[in-house]
Design a protein around this motif. Structure first.
Motif, PDB file in Angstrom:
ATOM      1  N   SER A  32      61.725  10.097  10.902  1.00 10.70           N
ATOM      2  CA  SER A  32      61.834   8.930  11.777  1.00 10.70           C
ATOM      3  C   SER A  32      60.552   8.112  11.717  1.00 10.70           C
ATOM      4  N   MET A  33      59.442   8.814  11.814  1.00 11.48           N
ATOM      5  CA  MET A  33      58.155   8.121  11.783  1.00 11.48           C
ATOM      6  C   MET A  33      57.937   7.487  10.404  1.00 11.48           C
ATOM      7  N   GLU A  34      58.337   8.202   9.355  1.00 15.75           N
ATOM      8  CA  GLU A  34      58.208   7.648   8.005  1.00 15.75           C
ATOM      9  C   GLU A  34      59.006   6.357   7.864  1.00 15.75           C
ATOM     10  N   ALA A  35      60.224   6.380   8.405  1.00 16.02           N
ATOM     11  CA  ALA A  35      61.073   5.182   8.311  1.00 16.02           C
ATOM     12  C   ALA A  35      60.441   4.029   9.082  1.00 16.02           C
ATOM     13  N   LEU A  36      59.859   4.329  10.243  1.00 18.58           N
ATOM     14  CA  LEU A  36      59.192   3.281  11.024  1.00 18.58           C
ATOM     15  C   LEU A  36      58.021   2.695  10.243  1.00 18.58           C
ATOM     16  N   LYS A  37      57.293   3.564   9.550  1.00 12.20           N
ATOM     17  CA  LYS A  37      56.167   3.088   8.733  1.00 12.20           C
ATOM     18  C   LYS A  37      56.662   2.134   7.655  1.00 12.20           C
ATOM     19  N   ARG A  38      57.772   2.500   7.034  1.00 10.97           N
ATOM     20  CA  ARG A  38      58.276   1.678   5.918  1.00 10.97           C
ATOM     21  C   ARG A  38      58.657   0.276   6.366  1.00 10.97           C
ATOM     22  N   VAL A  39      59.050   0.119   7.635  1.00 10.83           N
ATOM     23  CA  VAL A  39      59.396  -1.224   8.104  1.00 10.83           C
ATOM     24  C   VAL A  39      58.269  -1.824   8.947  1.00 10.83           C
ATOM     25  N   GLY A  40      57.122  -1.145   8.968  1.00  8.21           N
ATOM     26  CA  GLY A  40      55.959  -1.689   9.669  1.00  8.21           C
ATOM     27  C   GLY A  40      56.051  -1.629  11.183  1.00  8.21           C
ATOM     28  N   LEU A  41      56.723  -0.612  11.699  1.00  2.05           N
ATOM     29  CA  LEU A  41      56.847  -0.511  13.153  1.00  2.05           C
ATOM     30  C   LEU A  41      56.137   0.722  13.711  1.00  2.05           C
ATOM     31  N   GLU A  42      55.260   1.341  12.899  1.00  7.37           N
ATOM     32  CA  GLU A  42      54.696   2.611  13.367  1.00  7.37           C
ATOM     33  C   GLU A  42      53.901   2.475  14.655  1.00  7.37           C
ATOM     34  N   SER A  43      53.245   1.323  14.840  1.00  7.73           N
ATOM     35  CA  SER A  43      52.452   1.191  16.065  1.00  7.73           C
ATOM     36  C   SER A  43      53.328   0.772  17.260  1.00  7.73           C
ATOM     37  N   ASP A  44      54.607   0.490  17.009  1.00  7.02           N
ATOM     38  CA  ASP A  44      55.518   0.134  18.097  1.00  7.02           C
ATOM     39  C   ASP A  44      56.495   1.268  18.405  1.00  7.02           C
ATOM     40  N   ALA A  45      56.211   2.437  17.869  1.00  3.13           N
ATOM     41  CA  ALA A  45      57.154   3.559  17.965  1.00  3.13           C
ATOM     42  C   ALA A  45      57.572   3.861  19.403  1.00  3.13           C
ATOM     43  N   LYS A  46      56.647   3.676  20.339  1.00  2.00           N
ATOM     44  CA  LYS A  46      56.925   4.061  21.725  1.00  2.00           C
ATOM     45  C   LYS A  46      57.411   2.890  22.579  1.00  2.00           C
TER      46      LYS A  46
END
Ligand SMILES: Nc1ncnc2c1ncn2[C@@H]1O[C@H](COP(=O)(O)OP(=O)(O)OP(=O)(O)O)[C@@H](O)[C@H]1O
Ligand SMILES: [Mg+2]
Lengths: 232, 231
Positions: free
Chosen positions: A100-114
């Motif tokens: 899940s976190m990897e997928a968020l990284k790929r779309v540039g949303l890792e810092s918005d995860a929460k």
């Protein structure tokens, strides 16, 4: 990979798709181009068995698990945050929550995860929807207007992502009404107008065929030549 | 099974972020507690457990039904259900995830009711198990309404009166023989009989409640098959 043969779809009196035939090859980006109301979403809905066609046949060389979807409505859980939304599907697919976190990284949303979905901007929601579609690294990916309503920079980021997915062996089926997008990233395209495919093939070849090459191949000119109307 | 678990977790996370639903969960036990402490225990002429049984029966008729119905209606309206189905989630897994959480949560609230009522031993166990069974039936009915409604508004418009009818029919049945005969076949009436009279025979009410659950389960499957994906 994805195949449609002589598909006809009617809604009441209206014939929305008339004799649609096309085929996509493995590991290519196939673009379905057409203005609003052309029938693009209807084609995706039929391919993914959410709608049944009145005539014709269709098939996909992939199981539901090997298929990723981004539809015209994102279906995200609005009170949950980005990570929670993806973790539900990681759970369903039986894959690690790390994905899940990897997928968020790929779309540039890792810092918005929460961040809760109902606090995201439109572009962020769209990227989250793409993240959910690629979470399980599907073989076939359906993207219904992945860049509509996005600013050029975000759209370019998504183009890069889509090209990257193809590099990794995915077949991408996308719809768009943006001709430049199609020329830039699609290996092959079909031009759809009022439920009919008016032309299909490799973008540059189509443009040459119709003498529609200015400095860059101009699919829009082909579209106008074939249908008499523009796209926007 | 892992799909059911994933949906169970989703429902858990969502419930705690959904104020409207949280109020539904808290209001009945809170009222029961306040009325028991401030009225029943003070006034010698009324039994201590009267408000607990009253609010517990209402809770069972309404809360699981409204929770389930609104959860499903929202999943449908926002097209979330479509993505679940496309990811291979089966109807029973979806029901198990959503309903499983709601039944479990309502079972916990039922325990709280039992404690507020000050029941002990066999009476406590009987009281709580009847509420749990009633919650199962209510959850199923809520699922059916959720599936059949176009959107959340329709679900509330359909769900609320049904919930009220089921929750209040037992009370009206006290005053009217015909209504009592009709109400007799519904689980809320049987829940009411059992929570209010700890000496009542368990077999017949229990049988009727289970029969209700079976019928509702069949209806749910039919509703899902017919309407599960369509928007
Ligand atoms: N469920 C439906 N009932 C009746 N008509 C429908 C239905 N779904 C789509 N249509 C009609 O089918 C036509 C094609 O719709 P579709 O959504 O496939 O277009 P589209 O190419 O995806 O357009 P857009 O770019 O706006 O998303 C439209 O004329 C639409 O009104
Ligand atoms: Mg569309």
């Amino acid at each position: 990979m994805i195949k449609m043969t002589n598909i006809v779809k009617r809604f009441g009196e209206q014939t929305v798709l008339a004799d649609i035939t096309f085929e996509t090859y493995t590991k290519e980006i196939f673009g379905l181009l057409g203005p609003s109301g052309a029938g693009k979403t209807t084609i995706i809905n039929i391919l993914t068995n959410q709608l049944s066609a009145d005539e014709g046949t269709h098939s996909i060389d992939a199981t539901p698990f090997e298929t990723g979807l981004m539809l015209d409505e994102d279906g995200l859980y609005v009170r949950l945050n980005c990570l929670e939304n993806l973790n539900i599907f990681a759970g369903i697919y039986g894959i690690s929550h790390k994905k899940s976190m990897e997928a968020l990284k790929r779309v540039g949303l890792e810092s918005d995860a929460k961040k809760a979905v109902n606090t995201l901007s439109r572009g962020m929601r769209q990227r989250l929807a793409i993240a959910r579609a690629i979470l399980h690294e599907p073989k076939v990916l359906f993207l219904d207007e992945p860049t509509s309503g996005l600013d050029p920079v975000t759209a370019r980021g998504i183009h890069k992502l889509i090209l990257n997915l193809r590099e990794n062996g995915a077949t991408v089926f996308l719809t768009t009404h943006n001709m430049d997008e199609a020329v830039k990233i699609c290996d092959r395209v079909a031009l759809l107008h009022k439920g009919k495919i008016v032309e299909q093939g490799i973008p540059t070849e189509i443009c040459h065929r119709h003498n529609a090459v200015k400095t860059v191949p101009d699919l829009e000119a082909v579209f106008i030549k074939m249908t008499g109307v523009g796209l926007e | 099974m892992r799909s059911a678990k994933a949906i169970f977790i989703k429902q858990l996370q969502d419930t705690f972020k959904n104020r409207l639903i949280l109020i539904q969960l808290i209001i009945f036990p809170m009222m029961a507690f306040i009325m028991t402490e401030l009225v029943a225990k003070v006034d010698e002429t009324i039994p201590n457990s009267i408000f607990v049984t009253m609010f517990a029966a209402m809770f069972v008729g309404m809360t699981p039904l409204v929770m389930t119905n609104s959860a499903i209606a929202e999943d449908r309206e926002h097209k979330s259900l479509r993505f679940l189905v496309m990811a291979g989630v089966k109807p029973y897994e979806y029901l198990l995830g959503i309903g499983g959480f709601i039944v479990l949560f309502c079972s916990f609230v039922s325990l709280v009711f039992g404690l507020i009522g000050g029941f002990t031993g066999v009476v406590f166990v009987k009281f709580v198990s009847v509420l749990v069974l009633g919650s199962v039936a209510s959850t199923l009915l809520g699922a059916i309404i959720g599936i059949l409604s176009k959107n959340q508004q329709a679900a509330a418009a359909l769900g609320m009166p049904i919930a009220m009818l089921l929750a209040f029919a037992p009370m009206i049945a006290n005053f009217n023989n015909t209504i009592e005969k009709i109400a007799d076949i519904f689980y809320t009436q049987q829940v009411n009989v059992l929570v209010n009279d700890s000496s009542a025979s368990v077999t017949r009410p229990f049988f009727i409640i289970v029969l209700n659950i079976i019928v509702l389960l069949i209806l749910f499957t039919l509703a899902y098959k017919k309407k599960g994906l369509k928007s």
